[in-house]
Design a protein around this motif. Structure first.
Motif, PDB file in Angstrom:
ATOM      1  N   SER A  15       0.968  -1.255  -0.085  1.00 14.52           N
ATOM      2  CA  SER A  15      -0.085   0.113   0.235  1.00 14.52           C
ATOM      3  C   SER A  15       0.952   1.307   0.063  1.00 14.52           C
ATOM      4  O   SER A  15       1.853   1.265   0.638  1.00 14.52           O
ATOM      5  N   MET A  75      -4.985  -1.173  -7.295  1.00 16.35           N
ATOM      6  CA  MET A  75      -6.443  -0.683  -6.779  1.00 16.35           C
ATOM      7  C   MET A  75      -6.324   0.629  -6.235  1.00 16.35           C
ATOM      8  O   MET A  75      -5.309   0.942  -5.336  1.00 16.35           O
ATOM      9  N   LYS A  76      -7.223   1.361  -6.597  1.00 20.89           N
ATOM     10  CA  LYS A  76      -7.260   2.810  -6.086  1.00 20.89           C
ATOM     11  C   LYS A  76      -8.454   3.041  -5.123  1.00 20.89           C
ATOM     12  O   LYS A  76      -9.615   2.913  -5.773  1.00 20.89           O
ATOM     13  N   MET A  77      -8.014   2.960  -3.938  1.00 24.65           N
ATOM     14  CA  MET A  77      -9.233   3.224  -2.931  1.00 24.65           C
ATOM     15  C   MET A  77      -9.355   4.531  -2.268  1.00 24.65           C
ATOM     16  O   MET A  77      -8.610   5.045  -1.916  1.00 24.65           O
ATOM     17  N   VAL A  91      -9.656  -4.502   2.236  1.00 27.35           N
ATOM     18  CA  VAL A  91     -10.187  -3.573   1.189  1.00 27.35           C
ATOM     19  C   VAL A  91     -11.438  -3.911   0.587  1.00 27.35           C
ATOM     20  O   VAL A  91     -12.312  -3.021   0.423  1.00 27.35           O
ATOM     21  N   THR A  95     -14.800  -2.024   0.949  1.00 32.45           N
ATOM     22  CA  THR A  95     -15.742  -1.257  -0.249  1.00 32.45           C
ATOM     23  C   THR A  95     -16.870  -1.947  -0.057  1.00 32.45           C
ATOM     24  O   THR A  95     -18.084  -1.139  -0.448  1.00 32.45           O
ATOM     25  N   THR A 102     -13.449   1.465  -4.496  1.00 25.90           N
ATOM     26  CA  THR A 102     -12.094   1.015  -4.832  1.00 25.90           C
ATOM     27  C   THR A 102     -12.606   0.603  -6.523  1.00 25.90           C
ATOM     28  O   THR A 102     -13.304  -0.225  -6.948  1.00 25.90           O
ATOM     29  N   TYR A 104     -10.297  -1.196  -9.704  1.00 23.58           N
ATOM     30  CA  TYR A 104      -9.117  -2.003  -9.884  1.00 23.58           C
ATOM     31  C   TYR A 104      -8.729  -2.121 -11.258  1.00 23.58           C
ATOM     32  O   TYR A 104      -9.430  -1.627 -12.188  1.00 23.58           O
TER      33      TYR A 104
END
Lengths: 243, 278
Positions: A15, A75-77, A91, A95, A102, A104
């Protein structure tokens, strides 16, 4: 079946801040992310070779260029608070519960787009949901193993985020000293970053702030508490925080 | 002080341990692989290190800034190979033992405030299960290839949580791996597949980032005040800078001033700027 000189494999979860991910170009999903509330997450299932080349960018972020084969799930959370989940399942849970959004993207290292598509029952990129999470699990635990065992493996280049400033303790100390002085003045992180000389490692300033505030939100205007300022002052005058 | 470190097995073109080159330079050479005769050595131990140091050694993955603070990484090895011990170390030898192996390395990263930093793997698993902790786990292999990766992917949930169930699966996989690793070592390419996995060092080159920065700040204060090295060091006994190491102050001072004498005007100005503006 001939194989390149692999020294092993990694099933690794990383991360990092969205800013670092955008700078390091670890996946196109982070392009233009810049600062913001959220986290960049990477899960790698990769075979790798001995080859490694450390690259330090002018901004202070560093990565290691490697050669290997496999899949990378990027992944962009986006969350209200940049709280890190420590596992992929975490995650997915955050979500699914609506605590985060999130997106992906599945990246292939030395795998062509048709091969990646054949490994997936889900779109190559999209929003993480129970269904797409399950699809990623199937790709990793069923399709990828089948592919690895029955195909000629090629090599491709990929970048792996690296620990920063390892080789420059003086630069790191300079950034920590700057951050401690800013915390002692109770400057917010965004103010401190705005005032930081360009040559200073932003990542180290952020890390130092995070030790006190617990947040890596670079847009935060929240000022460190008086207790934090007192601890930073003690460090500036004695080199320790009295803990 | 822990002097035994699991390391990333990657070597550079000069045969040095890549992760240690920035801090040790040419001294980052593993003890050479000994003759592959006699019985194989086994290392199935778990070692706990701070996540900060594990990331620097390339052993565990990089974590986001906030999550690498106050975290411990438990490195749970299942390796077979050869332990190489330096018979007659030179006075400046740093690495005096290297375990060359192949096998599996499982890394568990957890918050030191939630689980004791020296907790065993079973305790981490139990705590994760009963307190619903989000424990990160990674699996890395040394000297293994596509076939073994496929084997691991099929049996272990790569995206799952670490709990008592995954602990049992991983422990079973580790134990069943012992025999197949032993037979893999009887292949003709064994010497090429063995990787430096664990080293012992005479002294740890790692210190906390804040303590290291404090040594720079202390030295800069001495230089900014126009003090020579001896007077800079003498300040330590008169002040409360108890965490700094005189050897490090000496090295930093000499690097910045170019000797032990009083600093030049340029050095004093640079130190003042460093202290004020970063």
């Amino acid at each position: 079946m001939s194989n390149p000189d692999y020294i092993g494999f990694d099933l690794a979860f990383r991360s990092l801040s969205l800013e670092a991910a955008a700078e390091l170009r670890v996946s196109s999903i982070f392009d233009g992310s810049g600062s913001g509330k959220g986290l960049a997450l990477l899960f790698d299932a990769l075979l790798r070779t001995e080859y490694a080349e450390r690259v330090v960018l002018p901004s202070g972020f560093a990565y290691i260029k490697r050669k290997g084969t496999g899949l990378r799930v990027a992944m962009k959370m986006i969350t209200a608070e940049a709280k890190a989940a420590a596992t992929f399942a975490g995650v997915a849970a955050q979500t699914t519960l609506g605590l985060a959004t999130t997106n992906y993207k599945i990246e292939g290292i030395a795998l062509s787009q048709p091969v990646i598509a054949a490994l997936l029952d889900i779109p190559i990129s999209g929003q993480l949901s129970e269904q797409t999470f399950r699809g990623i699990q199937v790709a990793l635990s069923e399709r990828l193993p089948d592919y690895l065992e029955s195909n000629e493996i090629q090599l491709g280049e990929y970048s792996e985020p690296a620990a920063i400033d390892l080789d420059k303790p003086g630069e790191r100390a300079r950034a920590i000293n700057f951050a401690m002085a800013a915390i002692a003045r109770r400057s917010s992180l965004s103010d401190a970053l705005a005032q930081a000389p360009r040559s200073l490692s932003r990542e180290t300033v952020i890390v130092t702030y995070a030790r006190f505030t617990g947040s890596v939100d670079t847009s935060s205007t929240r000022r460190p508490s008086p207790t934090d300022a007192e601890a930073a002052n003690l460090w500036l005058s004695t080199g320790s925080m009295g803990i | 002080m822990a002097s035994e470190f699991p390391i990333d097995p990657s070597l550079d073109e000069l045969g040095r341990i890549r992760a240690l080159v920035p801090v040790l330079g040419d001294a980052a050479r593993p003890v050479p692989l000994p003759a592959l005769d006699g019985a194989w050595d086994i290392d199935f131990d778990a070692r706990n290190r701070t996540s900060e140091i594990s990331a620097k050694l390339g052993v565990s993955a990089l974590l986001a800034t906030e999550s690498r603070i106050n975290r411990t990484t438990a490195i749970w090895d299942a390796l077979v190979g050869k332990r190489a011990i330096l018979g007659t170390p030179e006075p400046d030898t740093v690495i005096y033992e290297t375990f060359w192996g192949i096998g599996l390395r499982i890394l568990l990263t957890f918050r030191s405030t939630e689980v004791s930093a020296d907790a065993s793997i079973a305790v981490v698993a139990a705590t994760a299960e009963y307190r619903s902790l989000d424990v990160q786990y990674e699996i890395r292999s040394l000297g293994l290839g596509p076939r073994e990766l496929a084997f691991i992917l099929r049996r272990l949930p790569p995206l799952g949580r670490f709990d008592m169930t995954s602990y049992t699966v991983l422990e079973t996989a580790r134990q069943s791996l012992k025999a197949s690793l032993m037979s893999a070592l009887n292949q003709p390419d064994t010497a090429r597949r063995l990787r430096p996995a664990i080293i012992k060092m005479a002294a740890t080159p790692f210190t906390g980032e804040l303590d290291e920065a404090a040594e720079y700040r202390f030295t800069m204060q001495g230089i900014a005040a126009g003090l020579g090295l001896a007077d800079t060091l003498a300040r330590q006994t008169k002040t409360q800078w108890t965490t700094i190491r005189p050897d490090q102050v000496r090295a930093i001072y000499r690097e910045l001033v170019g000797g032990d004498g009083a600093p030049s005007t340029k050095a004093k100005t640079a130190a003042r700027q460093w202290l004020v503006a970063g």
